[in-house]
Scaffold this active site. Structure first.
Site, mmCIF file in Angstrom:
data_model
loop_
_atom_site.group_PDB
_atom_site.id
_atom_site.type_symbol
_atom_site.label_atom_id
_atom_site.label_comp_id
_atom_site.label_asym_id
_atom_site.label_seq_id
_atom_site.Cartn_x
_atom_site.Cartn_y
_atom_site.Cartn_z
ATOM 1 N N CYS A 271 0.819 -1.372 0.305
ATOM 2 C CA CYS A 271 0.035 -0.033 -0.048
ATOM 3 C C CYS A 271 0.802 1.207 -0.493
ATOM 4 O O CYS A 271 0.575 2.014 -0.555
ATOM 5 C CB CYS A 271 -1.121 0.121 1.203
ATOM 6 S SG CYS A 271 -1.236 -1.504 1.726
ATOM 7 N N ARG A 300 6.803 -10.903 5.515
ATOM 8 C CA ARG A 300 7.048 -10.689 7.571
ATOM 9 C C ARG A 300 7.647 -11.011 8.057
ATOM 10 O O ARG A 300 7.634 -12.932 7.720
ATOM 11 C CB ARG A 300 5.467 -10.761 7.378
ATOM 12 C CG ARG A 300 4.540 -10.283 6.248
ATOM 13 C CD ARG A 300 3.293 -9.499 6.903
ATOM 14 N NE ARG A 300 2.455 -9.209 6.215
ATOM 15 C CZ ARG A 300 0.969 -8.763 5.979
ATOM 16 N NH1 ARG A 300 0.368 -9.646 5.755
ATOM 17 N NH2 ARG A 300 0.546 -8.313 4.743
ATOM 18 N N GLN A 318 0.876 -11.476 -2.711
ATOM 19 C CA GLN A 318 -0.645 -11.045 -2.613
ATOM 20 C C GLN A 318 -1.316 -10.799 -3.738
ATOM 21 O O GLN A 318 -0.465 -10.086 -4.799
ATOM 22 C CB GLN A 318 -1.074 -10.346 -0.759
ATOM 23 C CG GLN A 318 -1.143 -10.430 -0.379
ATOM 24 C CD GLN A 318 -1.025 -9.933 0.903
ATOM 25 O OE1 GLN A 318 -2.021 -8.596 0.443
ATOM 26 N NE2 GLN A 318 -1.238 -9.751 2.349
ATOM 27 N N ASP A 320 -3.176 -8.157 -4.938
ATOM 28 C CA ASP A 320 -3.341 -7.164 -3.981
ATOM 29 C C ASP A 320 -3.647 -6.332 -4.660
ATOM 30 O O ASP A 320 -3.257 -5.732 -6.124
ATOM 31 C CB ASP A 320 -1.664 -6.868 -3.049
ATOM 32 C CG ASP A 320 -2.386 -5.472 -2.468
ATOM 33 O OD1 ASP A 320 -2.998 -5.230 -2.001
ATOM 34 O OD2 ASP A 320 -1.239 -5.385 -1.355
ATOM 35 N N HIS A 322 -5.407 -2.215 -4.900
ATOM 36 C CA HIS A 322 -5.723 -0.622 -4.158
ATOM 37 C C HIS A 322 -6.303 0.272 -4.943
ATOM 38 O O HIS A 322 -5.600 0.657 -6.151
ATOM 39 C CB HIS A 322 -4.679 0.385 -3.340
ATOM 40 C CG HIS A 322 -3.593 -0.066 -2.452
ATOM 41 N ND1 HIS A 322 -2.277 -1.449 -2.847
ATOM 42 C CD2 HIS A 322 -3.989 -1.008 -1.683
ATOM 43 C CE1 HIS A 322 -1.711 -1.975 -1.864
ATOM 44 N NE2 HIS A 322 -3.013 -1.524 -1.422
ATOM 45 N N LYS A 405 -13.268 -3.264 7.414
ATOM 46 C CA LYS A 405 -13.177 -4.067 5.932
ATOM 47 C C LYS A 405 -13.847 -5.353 6.317
ATOM 48 O O LYS A 405 -14.813 -5.417 7.560
ATOM 49 C CB LYS A 405 -11.421 -4.914 6.238
ATOM 50 C CG LYS A 405 -11.335 -5.263 7.315
ATOM 51 C CD LYS A 405 -9.706 -6.047 8.141
ATOM 52 C CE LYS A 405 -8.561 -6.757 8.220
ATOM 53 N NZ LYS A 405 -8.711 -7.958 8.294
ATOM 54 N N HIS A 451 -8.435 -1.167 -0.148
ATOM 55 C CA HIS A 451 -7.450 -2.464 -0.011
ATOM 56 C C HIS A 451 -8.669 -3.189 -0.101
ATOM 57 O O HIS A 451 -9.189 -3.424 0.203
ATOM 58 C CB HIS A 451 -6.427 -2.429 1.243
ATOM 59 C CG HIS A 451 -6.495 -0.898 1.619
ATOM 60 N ND1 HIS A 451 -4.469 -0.517 1.263
ATOM 61 C CD2 HIS A 451 -6.085 0.152 2.560
ATOM 62 C CE1 HIS A 451 -4.152 0.632 2.106
ATOM 63 N NE2 HIS A 451 -5.693 0.868 2.676
#
Ligand SMILES: [Zn+2]
Ligand SMILES: [Zn+2]
Length: 576
Positions: A271, A300, A318, A320, A322, A405, A451
């Site tokens: 992000c 991580r 991911q 992922d 945005h 979320k 997100h």
């Protein structure tokens, strides 16, 4: 508290009671209810064997049938310290508890330090609805600096039938364990030299993973997301602005540079970097929504003990994305993402439910932003679900640090639940990065950031899918879609021709050329759960055809290669 939780927790007391009867010198740790059951931590004076569990379980059933009351009493800490004088772990807990008094619970000859609640009488438990399952080592209070205790686990359900069906499901799950199947099917490996939580995907595993990513990319492309590529690490400053540095730095891998003074971090999420793509040039309301997708590797720092196969990793990606949009666009953006997720879950054959994850209003310090922003965004998400007639449940304290979320909890073929997809609303990060667009009235405004992920981490989802399909992937996902088995050496040239023809059509094919009997080659391909086997001999050469065996269906007979390729290509296209 739900009654089953009270039953589970009360069973932990009864287990400690039985243990003390057999081994009076045992020191007691803690004994909570957990998902599907309970445990209790003990320090035994001599090691306990798995074979001792049977008699403990038997004694617990006897105690239950004694119809013992569980009675609560509030006593002074001074009195409690005398009562638990021989129980060092209880003494530690008593001295840490606030106030001057503590509560204890007694049933029969057993008393434990506990705040409750419990069932009122052991007769509320059906003695056939629980089972002691295993022992494991566990550090006192989960801290590896403390002593290792012995944890005894038990399962408990409302009825014996529920216990039985859970045990059956677990037996099936064990057979499907993706760590075992992953090795058997040659999908991924771990290496001590590379490090734990960092899998290496083989040719076959990579083929599946690429399909998962390709499909997510197709679905997000259909709703206007475009892919970008971004670096795996960045300056710590980026995370200081985003707020991750303060809230998340212990979970990030740090990278030291030889040449610059500042530390870098391997990124745990995309992000903050995407805000910099948005900020790279002036934006007008006409440009919005700007939808960015990214499959970059993320890292991580997880404790080694918490890593597990592909479901908990140190390095993963991911699907992922945005969306930077105006407040008016939020609803349509959410709707579009929900429909993409719905499509994905249908293709993968999974059911799901939606959890609306709100913040914990009692712990605002855990989150970024003002209470009024939180109220507004939480209300908005709930409206979207109500307007679209989508069922949901609420969970307080499960929000992201920057906003509420929607989490999708998917159910696999064994009925197990996995949190996969997520859509998150964020008014805060755009402010922290001072993102702006020029609105229709000519004024500068801050965009909203959404997100979202469709299957979450494709790598983790891969692990889930291996178990969901028990390794028998549908054709489009199969690492090898077609195996060619020549009956003997003299059929090899024809087999190679067929192989070429299939490859030309982008179908993943493997030629079983090894020096084995036909039966063994067929069994080998079946063990690999390959959807189609083509057996080629004199007959097939003469007819210029292929003899097809389909997984789960057996012999389909001989067909022309063109017709076969067309059939498989269509199944791949339709994602069957
Ligand atoms: Zn208790
Ligand atoms: Zn994000």
């Amino acid at each position: 508290m739900e009654n089953i939780k009270k039953i589970r927790h009360s069973l932990s007391h009864i287990m400690a009671q039985a243990v003390l009867e057999f081994y009076p010198k045992t020191k007691l740790g803690m004994g909570p209810a957990i998902e599907n059951g309970f445990y209790y931590d003990f320090q035994f004076s001599a090691p306990l064997q798995e074979s001792d569990l049977e008699k403990i379980e038997k004694r617990m059933k006897e105690i239950i049938l004694q119809n013992e009351k569980l009675e609560k009493e509030e006593i002074s800490k001074i009195k409690a310290k005398k009562l638990f004088a021989k129980q060092p772990y209880k003494l530690e807990l008593i001295s840490e508890l606030p106030g001057k008094t503590v509560t204890i619970y007694t049933n029969g000859n057993f008393t434990d330090l506990c705040k409750g609640p419990h069932i009122k009488n052991t007769k509320e438990i059906n003695p056939n609805c629980f089972q002691i399952t295993k022992i494991a080592g566990a550090y006192w209070r989960g801290d590896e600096k403390n002593k290792m205790l012995t944890r005894i686990y038990g399962l408990a359900f409302e009825t014996p039938e529920k216990l039985m069906s859970y045990l059956k499901m677990m037996e099936e799950a064990e057979k499907r364990d993706h760590r075992i199947l992953g090795e058997k099917l040659d999908l991924f490996v771990f290496s001590d030299l590379v490090g734990s939580g960092l899998p290496l995907y083989t040719f076959k595993g990579t083929a599946v993973l690429k399909e998962i990513k390709k499909y997510s990319n197709q679905l997000q492309g259909e709703i206007g997301y475009q892919e970008v590529q971004t670096p795996n690490m960045n300056r710590s400053e980026l995370f200081k602005v985003s707020g991750h540095y303060d809230k998340y730095k212990d979970d990030m891998f740090i990278v030291h540079s030889h040449y610059s003074k500042e530390d870098y971090f391997l990124k745990p999420m995309n992000c903050p970097q995407h805000t910099q793509i948005f900020a790279s040039k002036p934006r007008s309301y006409k440009d919005l929504p700007i939808r960015i997708a990214d499959f970059a590797q993320l890292y991580r720092d997880e404790k080694t003990g918490e890593l597990s196969g592909l479901t908990r990793l140190r390095g993963f990606s991911q699907d992922d994305g945005h969306s930077f949009c105006t407040e008016e666009q939020i609803k349509d953006e959410f709707k579009a993402i929900l429909s993409a997720i719905e499509k994905a879950m249908k293709t993968y054959g999974m059911n799901y439910k939606i959890r609306l994850s709100f913040w914990d209003p009692k712990k605002p310090e855990k989150y970024l932003g003002e209470p009024k922003t939180w109220k507004k965004s939480q209300q908005l998400l709930e409206e979207i679900l109500i307007e679209n007639k989508i069922d949901y449940e609420k969970a307080f304290g499960e929000a992201a640090i920057y906003g509420p979320k929607m989490d999708l909890i998917s159910k696999d073929s064994l009925g197990r639940e996995w949190q996969i997809s997520t859509i998150q609303l964020d008014f805060i990060m755009p402010q922290r990065f001072d993102l702006k667009y020029i609105d229709s009235d000519g004024k500068e405004k801050t965009p909203v950031m959404i997100h979202r992920a469709i299957v979450g981490s494709p790598e983790r989802f891969f692990g889930i899918l291996i178990e969901h399909y028990a390794g028998a992937f549908p054709v489009w996902l199969s690492p090898v879609q077609v195996a060619i088995i020549p009956i003997s050496e003299k059929h090899l040239d024809y087999a190679k021709e067929i192989e070429k023809e299939i490859q030309k059509n982008n179908i993943r094919v493997e030629l079983k050329n090894e020096n084995e009997t036909l039966g063994k080659k067929i069994r080998g391909a079946e063990m690999q759960k390959i959807p189609y086997l083509l057996v080629l001999g004199d007959k097939e050469i003469e007819a210029q055809s292929v003899a097809v065996r389909e997984r789960g269906k057996g012999d389909l007979g001989a067909i022309k290669i063109d017709a076969f390729v067309e059939k498989v290509a269509k199944e791949i296209k339709d994602k069957i």
